[in-house]
Design an enzyme around this catalytic site. Structure first.
Site, mmCIF file in Angstrom:
data_model
loop_
_atom_site.group_PDB
_atom_site.id
_atom_site.type_symbol
_atom_site.label_atom_id
_atom_site.label_comp_id
_atom_site.label_asym_id
_atom_site.label_seq_id
_atom_site.Cartn_x
_atom_site.Cartn_y
_atom_site.Cartn_z
ATOM 1 C CG ASP A 42 -2.280 -34.821 -13.623
ATOM 2 O OD1 ASP A 42 -2.294 -34.898 -12.492
ATOM 3 O OD2 ASP A 42 -3.505 -34.709 -14.577
ATOM 4 C CB SER B 160 -9.164 -31.770 -15.065
ATOM 5 O OG SER B 160 -9.545 -32.120 -14.066
ATOM 6 C CG HIS C 189 -5.933 -33.719 -10.811
ATOM 7 N ND1 HIS C 189 -4.930 -34.599 -12.289
ATOM 8 C CD2 HIS C 189 -7.101 -33.402 -11.243
ATOM 9 C CE1 HIS C 189 -6.297 -33.215 -13.029
ATOM 10 N NE2 HIS C 189 -7.200 -33.042 -12.284
#
Length: 362
Positions: free
Chosen positions: A61, A253, A97
Site C-alpha cells: 500500500d 478497500s 491509505h
C-alpha cells in the site's frame, strides 16, 4: 481504496472522508463508537476465540505511519518498492491509505477501551510501500514485487486494498503466493467509475471482497460481478489516519482490510488449515444475502467472523469452485446486521468534511 493503476490505468472512485481530530484519552471512547462494523460483525465475541496471534498480514500500500498509537507494536520491518520507496522499510506513509488499512486489520486500541480496534488486534502487519503517488500513477510491477517479498518473509495473508491494470507479472506473483499457501484478499473496486471486478481481485483463487452498507445491503459504491466471493462493511468505516488523527471513509478497500483481518483470526485459530480451506471456512459460514446461494453482489454472503471461528464445516457440505480452492455454500440465517440500523453519530469529534475525487482510492 488505493488502486495501483499502472500505465494502462484502472478504476477511479469518488470518496467521502470525514476527518476526526487526534484522540486524547477523554475522547478515545468517542472514536471507538464510530466503528459500527465491530458490533455488526460481533467482533467482541470473535475476540474471545481468536485475535490473530502469530499471523503476519502483508499490506502492499502507501506504507504505514509508525507514530499512530494504535499501531505501536503491530508493525514488522517491511520494504519499499519503486517510486522512490527503495530505501523504505514500509513506513513513512505520505498519503494515509496504508495507515487506515493497518488500523482496520490490526489496530491495538488505546488504554481504557478507546481508539481504533482492528479485526485481528494481535496479528502483525508487514508494511510494503508500493505506492507514493496519491494519483495512483504507480506500476503493477511494484505490487507484484511486494507480494513476492511478503511471501518470502512469512506472510500468511496478503491484503490488496486496491486494484491494478491487468499485468502478467502481477498475475504470476499472485499465483506464486497462492501456491505458497498464502490467502490473497483483494478489493473488487468502486462503482460507478469501475464497471467490473478489478484486477487482481478477478483472478482465480483470490478472496474478492465486495462492500455492504450499515444495514447489510449491497453498498452502492461496490462493484458486483461473477468473481465476487465475500462481502463486508464498506460504508462510513472509521480508522487510523496520519498525524494521530482518525477518519471515516467509504470504499471496498475498507471491506477488504476487514476481511483480511478475519482471515488472520481464522488462520490463528486453525493453523493447520491450508489457504483454500481457510477460504472455504469463511465462505461456508457467510450469512447469505441477496439471491439464494452465491450472487454477484454478495458472493457467498456477508463475512461472519464468529461463524468462521466456531461453526463445524461438514466434509460433505455442498461446494462450488472458487479459483484454485473450493468454497462451501453459504448458510441462510437471520440478519445480525439489523442491530446497527440507524448507524452512529459523529457528534463533537468531527472537525471537517473533505470531499475529494481520488483516482487511486478504492
Amino acid at each position: 481504496m488505493i488502486a495501483w493503476l499502472g500505465r494502462a490505468g484502472a478504476c477511479l472512485a469518488a470518496i467521502v472522508a470525514v476527518l476526526v481530530t487526534g484522540a486524547s484519552p477523554a475522547r478515545a471512547d468517542t472514536v471507538r463508537d464510530q466503528e459500527w462494523h465491530l458490533a455488526a460483525l460481533r467482533i467482541a465475541e470473535a475476540h474471545e476465540v481468536s485475535q490473530g496471534e502469530g499471523v503476519v498480514v502483508a499490506l502492499p500500500d502507501t506504507g504505514v505511519d509508525t507514530k499512530h498509537a494504535e499501531l505501536a507494536g503491530a508493525l514488522l520491518p517491511g520494504k519499499g518498492f519503486g517510486e522512490g520507496n527503495e530505501q523504505s522499510d514500509g513506513t513513512g506513509d505520505f498519503i494515509g491509505h496504508g495507515t487506515a488499512m493497518a488500523g482496520l486489520i490490526a489496530g491495538r486500541g488505546l488504554p481504557g477501551g478507546g481508539g481504533i480496534l482492528g479485526i485481528a488486534p494481535k496479528a502483525m502487519i508487514l508494511p510494503l510501500q508500493t505506492l507514493r503517488n496519491e494519483d495512483g500513477n504507480g506500476n503493477p510491477a511494484f505490487l507484484a514485487a511486494g507480494i513476492d517479498w511478503a511471501v518470502g518473509h512469512g506472510a500468511k495473508v496478503v491484503c490488496v486494498a486496491g486494484g491494478a491494470g491487468a499485468s502478467a507479472q502481477l498475475r504470476e506473483a499472485v499465483e506464486r503466493a497462492l501456491r505458497a499457501d498464502v490467502v490473497v484478499v483483494a478489493a473488487v473496486g468502486n462503482a460507478p467509475a469501475a464497471k467490473a471486478v478489478a484486477f487482481p481481485a478477478n483472478l482465480p483463487g483470490v478472496l474478492a471482497v465486495a462492500g455492504t452498507d450499515r444495514d447489510g445491503n449491497h453498498a452502492a459504491i461496490s462493484v458486483s460481478g461473477p468473481e465476487v466471493v465475500i462481502a463486508a462493511p464498506a460504508v462510513d468505516i472509521a480508522s487510523t489516519r496520519l498525524g494521530g488523527k482518525y477518519m471515516t471513509a467509504t470504499g471496498t478497500s475498507d471491506a477488504t482490510a476487514i476481511v483480511a483481518g478475519v482471515v488472520a483470526l481464522v488462520r490463528a485459530k486453525y493453523p493447520a488449515l491450508s489457504g483454500p480451506e481457510v477460504v472455504r471456512r469463511i465462505t461456508a459460514t457467510a450469512i447469505d444475502k441477496g439471491k439464494p446461494g452465491r450472487d454477484d453482489e454478495f458472493g457467498f454472503g456477508i463475512v461472519d467472523p464468529v461463524g468462521a471461528l466456531t461453526m463445524e464445516i461438514a466434509p460433505e457440505s455442498p461446494s462450488v469452485s472458487v479459483g484454485s480452492g473450493g468454497a462451501a455454500a453459504p448458510r441462510k440465517t437471520g440478519g445480525v446486521w439489523w442491530i446497527v440500523a440507524g448507524g452512529v453519530v459523529l457528534g463533537g469529534v468531527v472537525v471537517g468534511v473533505a470531499l475529494r475525487r481520488r483516482a487511486s482510492r478504492f
